[in-house]
Design an enzyme around this catalytic site. Structure first.
Site, PDB file in Angstrom:
ATOM      1  N   LYS A 169       4.009  11.944 -10.710  1.00 15.81           N
ATOM      2  CA  LYS A 169       3.055  11.250 -11.598  1.00 15.81           C
ATOM      3  C   LYS A 169       3.831   9.765 -11.969  1.00 15.81           C
ATOM      4  CE  LYS A 169       0.092  14.480 -13.942  1.00 15.81           C
ATOM      5  NZ  LYS A 169      -0.419  15.032 -15.362  1.00 15.81           N
ATOM      6  N   ARG A 210       0.842  -1.209   0.162  1.00 14.01           N
ATOM      7  CA  ARG A 210      -0.210   0.228  -0.110  1.00 14.01           C
ATOM      8  C   ARG A 210       0.949   1.172   0.074  1.00 14.01           C
ATOM      9  NH1 ARG A 210      -3.322  -3.007   3.875  1.00 14.01           N
ATOM     10  NH2 ARG A 210      -4.918  -3.977   2.508  1.00 14.01           N
ATOM     11  N   HIS A 268       0.964  14.325 -28.447  1.00 14.20           N
ATOM     12  CA  HIS A 268       0.487  12.813 -28.337  1.00 14.20           C
ATOM     13  C   HIS A 268      -0.392  12.386 -29.610  1.00 14.20           C
ATOM     14  CE1 HIS A 268       0.110  13.120 -23.637  1.00 14.20           C
ATOM     15  NE2 HIS A 268       1.090  12.722 -24.127  1.00 14.20           N
ATOM     16  N   LYS A 315       8.660  23.572 -12.141  1.00 10.48           N
ATOM     17  CA  LYS A 315       7.847  22.354 -11.997  1.00 10.48           C
ATOM     18  C   LYS A 315       7.278  22.263 -10.715  1.00 10.48           C
ATOM     19  CE  LYS A 315       6.173  17.882 -13.157  1.00 10.48           C
ATOM     20  NZ  LYS A 315       6.168  16.765 -14.182  1.00 10.48           N
ATOM     21  N   GLU A 332      10.872  20.109 -22.879  1.00 12.29           N
ATOM     22  CA  GLU A 332      10.410  20.495 -21.679  1.00 12.29           C
ATOM     23  C   GLU A 332      11.012  21.481 -21.019  1.00 12.29           C
ATOM     24  OE1 GLU A 332       7.503  18.683 -21.111  1.00 12.29           O
ATOM     25  OE2 GLU A 332       7.882  16.475 -22.156  1.00 12.29           O
ATOM     26  N   ASN A 365       0.754  20.479 -19.502  1.00 10.63           N
ATOM     27  CA  ASN A 365       0.752  19.833 -20.652  1.00 10.63           C
ATOM     28  C   ASN A 365       0.735  20.687 -22.098  1.00 10.63           C
ATOM     29  OD1 ASN A 365      -0.015  17.588 -19.307  1.00 10.63           O
ATOM     30  ND2 ASN A 365      -2.011  18.253 -18.700  1.00 10.63           N
ATOM     31  N   GLU A 399      -3.603  18.021 -10.299  1.00 12.72           N
ATOM     32  CA  GLU A 399      -4.229  18.488 -11.495  1.00 12.72           C
ATOM     33  C   GLU A 399      -5.795  18.601 -11.183  1.00 12.72           C
ATOM     34  OE1 GLU A 399      -2.045  16.738 -14.704  1.00 12.72           O
ATOM     35  OE2 GLU A 399      -3.880  17.120 -16.138  1.00 12.72           O
ATOM     36  N   HIS A 424       1.196  19.187 -25.345  1.00 16.53           N
ATOM     37  CA  HIS A 424       0.912  17.576 -25.313  1.00 16.53           C
ATOM     38  C   HIS A 424      -0.418  16.983 -26.049  1.00 16.53           C
ATOM     39  CE1 HIS A 424       4.407  18.169 -22.662  1.00 16.53           C
ATOM     40  NE2 HIS A 424       4.432  16.935 -22.382  1.00 16.53           N
ATOM     41  N   HIS A 451       9.042  11.327 -27.431  1.00 13.56           N
ATOM     42  CA  HIS A 451       8.012  12.112 -26.690  1.00 13.56           C
ATOM     43  C   HIS A 451       8.502  13.554 -26.781  1.00 13.56           C
ATOM     44  CE1 HIS A 451       5.205  13.608 -23.951  1.00 13.56           C
ATOM     45  NE2 HIS A 451       6.092  14.125 -23.103  1.00 13.56           N
ATOM     46  N   ARG A 482      -1.729  22.672 -12.699  1.00 11.65           N
ATOM     47  CA  ARG A 482      -0.649  21.754 -13.006  1.00 11.65           C
ATOM     48  C   ARG A 482      -1.115  21.348 -14.570  1.00 11.65           C
ATOM     49  NH1 ARG A 482       1.636  16.559 -10.082  1.00 11.65           N
ATOM     50  NH2 ARG A 482       2.871  15.891 -11.797  1.00 11.65           N
TER      51      ARG A 482
HETATM   52 ZN    ZN Z   1       6.199  15.610 -21.923  1.00 13.22          ZN
END
Ligand code: ZN
Ligand code: ADP
Length: 366
Positions: free
Chosen positions: A143, A121, A253, A227, A185, A246, A237, A249, A267, A242
């Protein structure tokens, strides 16, 4: 060495950025390594190049590293590797109070962080990011995720590391393309809310990428601080703050999906073109002046990156890319919130982007 605090309520931690930090792993972990055995997850490339260094850093301080060496690449972020890593940690009898070390790029950080989040846990982990992308972005903020056949990063958890140690020396062996991808980034933080930092990038980005140590330390520390600030304001988020991270992105993506998440387009490379598209689309919508939008593309071109969608020579349509976007994780009750720019350093969330107009725009960019 720069020390950047990440002020998450209840679980604050530090990011340490400097040259040669791998050798000081044990003193930097300041008592977090409670036992002789230390579990370390890495990939075979990183282990081949940096394994001995880390082995020595631990052994010289009385520890015995227990290595788990995974195949490099995105396919390692799978249910299978997660399950096998969990079984391995259980076999080592890792306890909740122990710290697992993640030594590698985003793939290793994501998999190890997620494993730590569910082992008994939740146990602790220390991020030792070895790519520029992981140092300035994925190792900070908690994340963690794996991929499934349905898509990337669809299964995961928010689980903050106990410490992040970013050694700039490891970037010396990173392939140039990986370095450039991570740089996207870095530039992102300038575009989000820091026009001065974008200017800094235009003046110093090329020399930083070429290896200037002082510039690297500044770029990584400044990015991590940006960040940390954003994550501390909105850890999960929920307020939208936050979500600014993105930027580029959703476009990115779609490009990654269209190129099959392959090495054809990394990426960060997709994010660079995605941010250029966000800027150019913002200009088309009258939100940003065209000259500023051009500065974004010009800068990525200046550092030798593919900056325009046309450079990818895709054979799809704008509509095909929009279809990829409709599967985006950020889809919210049938609408797709889009990050656009009102200027360099001024990103905002636009919930009313007409998707047919977007498809037309993309047809013109392809
Ligand atoms: Zn990224
Ligand atoms: P990212 O951090 O961009 O998500 P990955 O974890 O997929 O990336 O790492 C990208 C590639 O770079 C992988 O093949 C990995 O083995 C390799 N790699 C990671 N760190 C280093 C390094 N310091 N030197 C050389 N190769 C590295």
């Amino acid at each position: 060495m720069a020390v950047i605090p990440v002020d998450i309520a209840g679980r604050p931690y530090e990011v340490r950025v400097g040259t040669g930090l791998l050798d000081q792993l044990v003193p930097l972990a300041k008592g977090k390594l409670r036992k002789r055995a230390v579990p370390i997850v890495t990939d075979s490339n990183v282990h081949r190049i940096w394994g001995e260094r880390v082995e020595a850093a631990l052994r010289d301080n009385g520890h015995e590293p227990q290595w788990r060496i995974l195949p490099p690449g995105e396919s390692t972020k799978s249910w299978q590797e997660l399950a096998a890593t969990i079984d391995w940690l259980l076999a080592l009898e890792v306890e909740r109070g122990d710290h697992i070390i993640a030594l590698g790029g985003g793939v290793i950080g994501d998999l190890t962080g997620f494993a730590a989040s569910i082992l008994k846990r939740g146990c602790h982990f220390i991020q030792v990011p070895t790519t520029l992308l992981a140092q300035v972005d994925s190792s900070v903020g908690g994340k963690t995720a794996i991929n499934t056949p349905a898509g990337k990063n669809l299964v995961g958890a928010f689980h903050q590391p106990a410490l992040v140690i970013a050694d700039l020396a490891v970037l010396k062996t990173l392939p140039e393309r990986e370095l450039q991808a991570g740089y996207a980034e870095v530039v992102k933080y300038g575009l989000i809310d820091d026009a001065d930092f974008f200017d800094w990038c235009t003046r110093n980005g090329a020399a930083m990428l070429s290896g200037d140590a002082a510039l690297r330390e500044y770029a990584v520390a400044h990015s991590v601080a940006a960040k940390a600030r954003i994550v501390a304001e909105d850890e999960r988020e929920t307020t939208g703050r936050r979500a600014l991270l993105n930027l580029g992105h959703t476009f990115g993506h779609a490009l990654e999906a269209e190129t099959g998440f392959s090495s054809e387009l990394l990426h960060g490379e997709a994010v660079a073109i995605g941010m250029v598209l966000a800027a150019r689309y913002s200009a088309r919508r009258g939100q940003m002046d065209q000259a500023s939008a051009d500065r974004v593309a010009d800068h990525f071109a200046q550092v030798g990156m593919r900056a325009r969608l046309a450079h990818l020579k895709l054979s799809c349509s704008g509509g095909d890319l929009v279809t990829h976007m409709l599967h985006d994780k950020k889809m919210d009750a049938g609408t797709l919130p889009f990050l656009l720019l009102k200027g360099i350093g001024h990103t905002y969330l636009d919930r009313d982007v007409p998707l047919d107009d977007l498809a037309n725009f993309l047809d013109g960019e392809l």
